[in-house]
Motif scaffolding. Structure first.
Motif, PDB file in Angstrom:
ATOM      1  N   MET A   1      41.194  26.843  36.228  1.00 18.09           N
ATOM      2  CA  MET A   1      41.719  28.037  37.181  1.00 18.09           C
ATOM      3  C   MET A   1      43.004  28.428  36.141  1.00 18.09           C
ATOM      4  O   MET A   1      43.028  29.864  36.465  1.00 18.09           O
ATOM      5  CB  MET A   1      41.933  27.631  38.671  1.00 18.09           C
ATOM      6  CG  MET A   1      40.718  27.429  39.453  1.00 18.09           C
ATOM      7  SD  MET A   1      39.499  28.360  39.229  1.00 18.09           S
ATOM      8  CE  MET A   1      40.223  29.839  40.175  1.00 18.09           C
TER       9      MET A   1
ATOM     10  N   ALA B   1      43.151  32.208  35.077  1.00 14.54           N
ATOM     11  CA  ALA B   1      44.191  33.464  35.249  1.00 14.54           C
ATOM     12  C   ALA B   1      44.510  33.931  33.993  1.00 14.54           C
ATOM     13  O   ALA B   1      44.651  35.202  33.864  1.00 14.54           O
ATOM     14  CB  ALA B   1      45.333  32.564  35.942  1.00 14.54           C
TER      15      ALA B   1
ATOM     16  N   SER C   1      41.368  36.023  32.845  1.00 10.14           N
ATOM     17  CA  SER C   1      41.359  37.311  33.522  1.00 10.14           C
ATOM     18  C   SER C   1      42.374  38.464  33.155  1.00 10.14           C
ATOM     19  O   SER C   1      42.127  39.637  33.301  1.00 10.14           O
ATOM     20  CB  SER C   1      41.240  36.862  34.927  1.00 10.14           C
ATOM     21  OG  SER C   1      42.370  36.671  35.460  1.00 10.14           O
TER      22      SER C   1
ATOM     23  N   PHE D   1      42.832  36.640  38.352  1.00 13.36           N
ATOM     24  CA  PHE D   1      42.564  35.619  39.604  1.00 13.36           C
ATOM     25  C   PHE D   1      43.380  34.749  39.476  1.00 13.36           C
ATOM     26  O   PHE D   1      43.097  33.662  38.498  1.00 13.36           O
ATOM     27  CB  PHE D   1      41.179  35.436  39.405  1.00 13.36           C
ATOM     28  CG  PHE D   1      40.685  34.670  40.644  1.00 13.36           C
ATOM     29  CD1 PHE D   1      40.175  35.093  41.651  1.00 13.36           C
ATOM     30  CD2 PHE D   1      40.756  33.073  40.607  1.00 13.36           C
ATOM     31  CE1 PHE D   1      39.886  34.386  42.841  1.00 13.36           C
ATOM     32  CE2 PHE D   1      40.207  32.426  41.869  1.00 13.36           C
ATOM     33  CZ  PHE D   1      39.638  33.163  42.778  1.00 13.36           C
TER      34      PHE D   1
ATOM     35  N   ALA E   1      44.874  31.139  41.093  1.00 14.10           N
ATOM     36  CA  ALA E   1      44.587  30.053  41.909  1.00 14.10           C
ATOM     37  C   ALA E   1      44.734  28.837  41.132  1.00 14.10           C
ATOM     38  O   ALA E   1      44.167  28.056  40.785  1.00 14.10           O
ATOM     39  CB  ALA E   1      43.076  29.826  42.561  1.00 14.10           C
TER      40      ALA E   1
ATOM     41  N   PHE F   1      47.605  37.947  47.948  1.00 14.37           N
ATOM     42  CA  PHE F   1      46.319  37.337  47.373  1.00 14.37           C
ATOM     43  C   PHE F   1      46.065  36.072  48.158  1.00 14.37           C
ATOM     44  O   PHE F   1      44.941  35.818  48.512  1.00 14.37           O
ATOM     45  CB  PHE F   1      46.653  37.224  45.908  1.00 14.37           C
ATOM     46  CG  PHE F   1      45.565  36.137  45.352  1.00 14.37           C
ATOM     47  CD1 PHE F   1      44.441  36.848  44.890  1.00 14.37           C
ATOM     48  CD2 PHE F   1      45.810  35.020  45.104  1.00 14.37           C
ATOM     49  CE1 PHE F   1      43.260  36.137  44.368  1.00 14.37           C
ATOM     50  CE2 PHE F   1      44.630  33.965  44.519  1.00 14.37           C
ATOM     51  CZ  PHE F   1      43.641  34.677  44.147  1.00 14.37           C
TER      52      PHE F   1
END
Length: 207
Positions: free
Chosen positions: A89, A93, A96, A103, A105, A166
């Protein structure tokens, strides 16, 4: 109550701090990517370094205190708790952000032990509420300080509002889903203003 950090946890926190700082730097400063094709590489490098340093100081505080809040409340409820990064993730990040959206997370505080739905909800709520408190703390500096300090504080307000909003989305592993499962009224009372403020910070006219 004693808060302990293992070697792996410190490494995971550091990796997430760096990756999120890079991701937010790229996402909130798209001119860096545009300039890379037309401006001298030295100018782009120093602009990126300047924005990254600001991001490290603001995203770093926002992220670390968000996760620390989860951990402190979990330990308060008798849990064994530690932050664990999700490196897939973290990579997403950054990718993206390069694509023009984000994003984020980066991982989660993993805790174990017997716990009630209320305690689980409060652990989840601690992170976004901490970001809202940090945004409120940055706001006077953003409005009243000299230009450089004001720019850093404005970035701090934006980052913390984005993280709060978020994380209160009621999807996937985000905090909002746990809070909603516990108490819909508490969820609405925190999520609605958090998400509205996050959208305003992202698309509004600025401070």
């Amino acid at each position: 109550m004693r808060i302990r950090f293992g070697r792996r946890e410190i490494l995971d926190l550091f990796a997430a701090w760096i990756a999120l700082s890079v991701a937010f730097t790229l996402f909130l400063n798209p001119y860096l990517l545009e300039g890379a094709t037309v401006a001298p590489i030295e100018d782009v490098f120093w602009a990126f370094a300047r924005e990254l340093l600001m991001s490290l100081g603001t995203v770093g505080v926002a992220f670390v205190l968000h996760e620390l809040a989860h951990k402190v409340v979990a330990v308060r409820f008798g849990q064994v708790a530690a932050f664990r990064a999700d490196y897939g993730m973290l990579f997403l990040a950054v990718v993206s952000a390069l694509a023009g959206f984000i994003f984020a997370a980066p991982g989660a505080v993993v805790h174990r032990g017997r716990i009630t739905p209320r305690e689980s909800g409060l652990i989840a709520l601690a992170g976004p509420v901490t970001n809202l408190a940090l945004a409120a703390a940055f706001l006077p500096v953003a409005l009243l300080a000299a230009s450089t300090a004001s720019a850093v504080a404005t970035f701090g307000v934006t980052i913390n509002l984005l993280l709060a909003g978020f994380n209160m989305l009621p999807v996937g592993p985000l905090d909002g889903k746990t809070v909603l499962r516990w108490d819909r009224r508490v969820y609405a009372g925190v999520a609605i203003p958090s998400i509205v403020l996050a959208v305003a910070a992202l698309f509004g006219p600025g401070l």
